[in-house]
Enzyme design. Structure first.
Site, PDB file in Angstrom:
ATOM      1  N   VAL A 195      39.461  50.261  35.811  1.00 32.20           N
ATOM      2  CA  VAL A 195      40.614  50.663  34.997  1.00 32.20           C
ATOM      3  C   VAL A 195      40.257  51.858  34.104  1.00 32.20           C
ATOM      4  O   VAL A 195      41.063  52.781  33.919  1.00 32.20           O
ATOM      5  CB  VAL A 195      41.129  49.465  34.156  1.00 32.20           C
ATOM      6  CG1 VAL A 195      42.339  49.868  33.324  1.00 32.20           C
ATOM      7  CG2 VAL A 195      41.486  48.298  35.065  1.00 32.20           C
TER       8      VAL A 195
ATOM      9  N   ALA B 262      31.778  54.735  26.045  1.00 34.73           N
ATOM     10  CA  ALA B 262      30.623  53.826  26.026  1.00 34.73           C
ATOM     11  C   ALA B 262      30.669  52.965  27.276  1.00 34.73           C
ATOM     12  O   ALA B 262      31.704  52.383  27.603  1.00 34.73           O
ATOM     13  CB  ALA B 262      30.679  52.933  24.784  1.00 34.73           C
TER      14      ALA B 262
ATOM     15  N   GLU C   8      49.956  46.997  27.017  1.00 36.78           N
ATOM     16  CA  GLU C   8      50.835  47.149  28.187  1.00 36.78           C
ATOM     17  C   GLU C   8      50.096  46.871  29.489  1.00 36.78           C
ATOM     18  O   GLU C   8      50.647  46.264  30.418  1.00 36.78           O
ATOM     19  CB  GLU C   8      51.417  48.576  28.196  1.00 36.78           C
ATOM     20  CG  GLU C   8      52.421  48.848  29.278  1.00 36.78           C
ATOM     21  CD  GLU C   8      53.647  47.943  29.188  1.00 36.78           C
ATOM     22  OE1 GLU C   8      53.745  47.048  30.035  1.00 36.78           O
ATOM     23  OE2 GLU C   8      54.477  48.108  28.291  1.00 36.78           O
TER      24      GLU C   8
ATOM     25  N   GLY D 129      49.966  45.440  35.709  1.00 32.72           N
ATOM     26  CA  GLY D 129      49.365  46.736  36.056  1.00 32.72           C
ATOM     27  C   GLY D 129      50.193  47.896  35.553  1.00 32.72           C
ATOM     28  O   GLY D 129      50.392  48.066  34.354  1.00 32.72           O
TER      29      GLY D 129
ATOM     30  N   GLU E 161      39.744  40.038  39.709  1.00 27.81           N
ATOM     31  CA  GLU E 161      39.016  39.960  38.446  1.00 27.81           C
ATOM     32  C   GLU E 161      37.520  39.841  38.735  1.00 27.81           C
ATOM     33  O   GLU E 161      37.124  39.503  39.857  1.00 27.81           O
ATOM     34  CB  GLU E 161      39.448  38.715  37.664  1.00 27.81           C
ATOM     35  CG  GLU E 161      40.886  38.718  37.218  1.00 27.81           C
ATOM     36  CD  GLU E 161      41.194  39.883  36.284  1.00 27.81           C
ATOM     37  OE1 GLU E 161      40.607  39.956  35.201  1.00 27.81           O
ATOM     38  OE2 GLU E 161      42.030  40.723  36.634  1.00 27.81           O
TER      39      GLU E 161
ATOM     40  N   LYS F  60      48.854  36.070  31.713  1.00 30.63           N
ATOM     41  CA  LYS F  60      49.928  37.070  31.618  1.00 30.63           C
ATOM     42  C   LYS F  60      51.258  36.447  31.217  1.00 30.63           C
ATOM     43  O   LYS F  60      51.979  37.005  30.391  1.00 30.63           O
ATOM     44  CB  LYS F  60      50.043  37.819  32.958  1.00 30.63           C
ATOM     45  CG  LYS F  60      48.815  38.693  33.240  1.00 30.63           C
ATOM     46  CD  LYS F  60      48.788  39.153  34.685  1.00 30.63           C
ATOM     47  CE  LYS F  60      47.597  40.058  34.960  1.00 30.63           C
ATOM     48  NZ  LYS F  60      47.390  40.299  36.395  1.00 30.63           N
TER      49      LYS F  60
ATOM     50  N   GLY G 102      44.811  47.630  40.281  1.00 30.23           N
ATOM     51  CA  GLY G 102      44.226  48.858  40.808  1.00 30.23           C
ATOM     52  C   GLY G 102      44.017  49.883  39.720  1.00 30.23           C
ATOM     53  O   GLY G 102      44.601  49.812  38.632  1.00 30.23           O
TER      54      GLY G 102
HETATM   55  N1  HSE Z   1      43.143  40.752  38.978  1.00 28.25           N
HETATM   56  C1  HSE Z   1      44.406  41.211  38.542  1.00 28.25           C
HETATM   57  C2  HSE Z   1      45.392  41.089  39.691  1.00 28.25           C
HETATM   58  C3  HSE Z   1      44.294  42.648  38.104  1.00 28.25           C
HETATM   59  O1  HSE Z   1      44.976  40.846  40.829  1.00 28.25           O
HETATM   60  O2  HSE Z   1      46.579  41.192  39.463  1.00 28.25           O
HETATM   61  C4  HSE Z   1      45.433  43.080  37.254  1.00 28.25           C
HETATM   62  O3  HSE Z   1      45.543  42.361  36.088  1.00 28.25           O
END
Ligand code: HSE
Length: 434
Positions: free
Chosen positions: A14, A43, A130, A135, A191, A206, A303
């Protein structure tokens, strides 16, 4: 001041997407906002090996994020390392040092959001998140701002790209669960611990955040019913197809008469449902408001670039607040108040059900199972029995009328005791649109 100085912690999937967005589209962003975003520091533990052309003109590159969260030369700290421990420490320290914060860390916010937002409120700085949900799809800002005139009644979402990708590959290409998961990992969707994706935990993080904003209260993540896709087999996927349906991992938040109902589970939906056509790593969210009616939001849910776009959106919004010296627009007040709406127990949630039993092909099986359903007041909508080729065992599939989770549990406990039942019964909730 029109220049805002950004310190980025974490140059992974990301992080790279975010940097690519603000570097490639620097002129576009300036054109739209009149603000110059300067990437002042990055960093990363592997900063030497992850070096690329986008980092060339970054003045300060370090392995030590501590230097960055305390630096007087940073206005916004962007945390993209994930996890609960160090990430929390860096965010807390950045806020204590009066820095605005942007994070994609849904796991951290779902568990410690209330604490972090309260701290930011006291410090008078903003927190953007956000990128934590959906995503690249703008969702937080839609619920927080664009639909602010509404009582949100329902949020129904496909909100994990990895799980959706796996189910899509299994449904349309006959891929195995394992192959599809490996592919999702390679594509950078999963993840760090893919258990979070496939066990529904990431979706639960989420929907905790989305429901908290939608319903103006703080939803306790630990109380959100969470069930993943690891037990979904191609047998059920194929039966769903025969029924004109498909299986999706849905995250649902509903306002009810008694409070709210928030849950994540595999769900059978009709192919006519708008979420049925949402495939691969796409996410989609149906939001129902009392004024606007239904809105539908679709986009890449995972992604590098899509999520990077959402991080950049937050950075731009917070930069405007910094430049214009407007009060931070951290979360709705309901986030910070102790008021909590009653969360419905999953056993009391009502829905239609898909049930599958593997049984011996002997007399009395159908009447035995149907008898238990009838005894528990579960009404059968339709039934399907089809022999496998060359097998003595048969699958028996029922669709029920609306019933509670409690009634289904009671039925299953009883049915499983029949000697003719082989293996674990399958129970999948069925959800209708609207
Ligand atoms: N691992 C998460 C997914 C990435 O597959 O949606 C986005 O949050």
């Amino acid at each position: 001041m029109t220049k805002v100085r950004i310190g980025l912690i974490g140059y992974g999937v990301v992080g790279r997407g975010f940097v690519a967005a603000i570097k490639k589209n620097r002129a576009v962003i300036y054109d739209k906002t009149g603000i110059e975003l300067e990437l002042s520091a990055v960093a990363d533990l592997n900063i030497a090996s992850s070096y690329d052309q986008f980092l060339e003109d970054v003045p300060f590159k370090t392995r030590d994020a501590e230097e960055l969260v305390t630096s007087p030369n940073i206005d916004i700290v962007v945390e993209l390392i994930g996890g609960y421990t160090v990430a929390k420490e860096f965010i807390t320290k950045a806020i204590a040092n009066k820095k605005y914060v942007v994070t994609a860390n849904k796991a951290l916010l779902a568990q410690f959001g209330r604490e972090i937002f309260s701290q930011a409120d006291e410090a008078g700085v903003g927190v953007g998140f956000e990128a934590s949900c959906g995503g690249g799809i703008p969702l937080i800002s839609v619920l927080k701002e664009d639909l602010a005139a509404n009582n949100i009644l329902e949020v129904c979402a496909i909100i994990n790209g990895t799980a959706n990708f796996i189910l899509t590959r299994m449904t349309y290409e006959g891929a195995t669960y394992e192959t599809a998961l490996a592919e999702a990992k390679t594509l950078g969707y999963a993840e760090a611990d893919p258990t979070f994706d496939v066990e529904g935990i990431d979706s639960a993080h989420k929907i905790t955040l989305l429901s908290s904003i939608a319903f103006g209260t703080w939803v306790d993540f630990k109380k959100v019913y969470t069930e993943g896709i690891t037990k979904i087999s191609t047998v059920d996927i194929n039966f769903a197809k025969e029924l004109g349906c498909t299986i999706k991992l849905l995250a649902i938040g509903k306002r009810t008469e008694k409070g709210i109902d928030v849950r994540v589970h595999p769900t059978i939906i009709s192919l006519k449902h708008r979420l049925a056509a949402v495939n691969d790593s796409f996410n989609a969210v149906l939001v129902k408001g009392d004024i606007v009616g239904e809105t539908f939001h679709l986009g890449r849910g995972a992604g590098s670039l899509p999520t990077g776009s959402a991080v950049a959106a937050d950075v731009i919004k917070l930069s405007k607040e910094i430049v214009n010296r407007t009060a931070p627009r951290i979360p709705p007040l309901g986030f910070l108040s102790p008021k909590e709406l009653n969360l419905t127990d999953i056993k009391d949630v009502e829905s239609e059900y898909y049930l599958r039993f593997e049984t011996e092909d002997t007399p009395g099986v159908l009447s035995g199972v149907a008898g238990v359903l009838a005894k528990n007041s579960v009404s059968i909508k339709s039934a399907l029995q089809r022999p496998y080729e060359n097998e003595l065992q048969i699958p028996m599939v029922f669709l029920t009328h609306t019933t509670t989770g409690r009634q289904i549990d009671d039925c299953l406990k009883e049915i499983i005791r029949f000697p003719f039942i082989k293996g674990e019964p399958v129970a999948i909730r069925v959800e209708e649109e609207g």
